[in-house]
Scaffold this active site. Structure first.
Site, mmCIF file in Angstrom:
data_model
loop_
_atom_site.group_PDB
_atom_site.id
_atom_site.type_symbol
_atom_site.label_atom_id
_atom_site.label_comp_id
_atom_site.label_asym_id
_atom_site.label_seq_id
_atom_site.Cartn_x
_atom_site.Cartn_y
_atom_site.Cartn_z
ATOM 1 N N GLU A 134 0.804 -1.219 0.000
ATOM 2 C CA GLU A 134 0.000 0.000 0.000
ATOM 3 C C GLU A 134 0.840 1.274 0.000
ATOM 4 O OE1 GLU A 134 -2.625 -3.276 1.286
ATOM 5 O OE2 GLU A 134 -0.605 -2.632 1.863
ATOM 6 N N HIS A 145 -8.932 -5.590 11.671
ATOM 7 C CA HIS A 145 -9.647 -5.474 10.394
ATOM 8 C C HIS A 145 -11.051 -4.915 10.583
ATOM 9 C CE1 HIS A 145 -7.102 -8.521 7.864
ATOM 10 N NE2 HIS A 145 -6.369 -7.605 8.485
#
Length: 325
Positions: free
Chosen positions: A60, A129
């Site tokens: 990322e 998450h």
């Protein structure tokens, strides 16, 4: 009007803007060959080819930086994060470069780019998450933050975000991609920074955004049976925030409940609460109530997760508290 899924609305918005402007491209993990981790880019590789729909490594920080550089050179990248939890790996590029480059270059480098993907919890995905970072990004000058709750809003807002000359954080939800809603076939956009009154009422204002707003509608239906009329405002854009719509509603209902799927400290709900007490204090007939997740990391246990998340019962209790019922 036709009915389509949330994921289809996202794919349509990106495809229409890519047909309209050749500088727009999509990049992220599994966006091309796999049609997107949530099938939100289905068919786009076939139409636009691998130069404009680009599969990236699991990196990322790297591909967020590539997007920043390409935006500085005239492209309009759309970066998909498989989840905004993973955006933390690339947050240096978002906060320190994308958000600041226009000012630091004295306007020489506009930053037309979109970072999009799901936010908040999506079931038993564990603490790392299941986080909502809307307030983190909204705290950063230079970023716009959009969190739609319907397919119609998602398409119109995403098209506006792609056309915007500033970086936009566009937050979706894994649990909304299958949601269906009416979306016109003809061209339309929705301006950023404009809230929507989803349900008119007279007794209390409920402000929310994203998928958790569904709990407000469930609560409003139940409260209506007790004669309590709820006005529900969907912020849609967290920054810039449409304070005027909130204030005008509170001046009418004289009560406010804010519902958000995020931790309570320094939340979006806290910002809404501050602005209302500053601009409409004399109109309030009760203290403002804020409903958020518990102030802990998200639990994995389904029983604990249910308790951790805000729900319609929490909204009903808060509304009855501000209406002294």
């Amino acid at each position: 009007m036709r009915t389509i899924q949330f994921r289809e609305a996202v794919a349509e918005a990106m495809s229409e803007e890519m047909r309209r402007d050749e500088s727009v491209y999509l990049m992220g993990e599994e966006v091309a060959e796999y049609n997107g981790a949530y099938k939100a880019s289905k068919g786009m590789l076939d139409e636009f080819g691998p130069k404009r729909v680009i599969d990236t490594p699991i990196a990322e920080l790297g591909f967020a930086g590539i997007a920043v550089g390409s935006a500085m050179n005239g492209c309009r990248p759309i970066v998909e994060f498989m989840t905004f939890n993973f955006s933390l790996v690339g947050i240096d590029q978002i906060i320190n470069n994308a958000a600041k480059m226009r000012q630091m270059s004295a306007g020489q480098f506009p930053m037309p780019m979109v970072f999009r993907g799901p936010t908040a919890s999506a079931g038993q995905l564990g603490a790392t998450h299941s986080q909502a970072f809307e307030n983190w990004y909204a705290n950063t000058p230079g970023l716009k933050v959009v969190v739609p709750s319907t397919p119609y809003d998602a398409k119109g807002l995403l098209k506006s975000a792609i056309r915007d000359n500033d970086p936009v954080i566009f937050m979706e939800s894994e649990q909304m991609y299958g949601d269906k809603g009416e979306v016109p076939e003809e061209e339309y956009t929705i301006p950023l920074g404009v809230a929507d009154v989803k349900r008119e009422g007279t007794d209390v204002t409920i402000v929310s955004f994203g998928k958790i707003i569904k709990e407000a509608f469930i609560a409003a239906d139940e409260l209506a049976k007790d004669g309590i009329s709820c006005e529900i405002i969907d912020l849609r854009t967290v920054r810039p925030m449409d304070y005027d719509t909130i204030i005008n509603s509170v001046k009418k209902t004289n009560r406010l409940v804010v519902l958000e799927e995020a931790w309570p400290f320094a939340s979006v709900a806290s910002e809404v609460t501050y602005m209302v007490q500053e601009r409409a204090f004399d109109y309030l007939d009760a203290p403002i109530q804020r409903i958020t997740t518990a102030d802990t990391p998200a639990p994995y246990s389904p029983t604990l997760l249910k308790e951790w998340l805000p729900n319609a019962d929490d909204v009903i209790k808060a509304v009855k508290k501000v209406t002294y019922k």
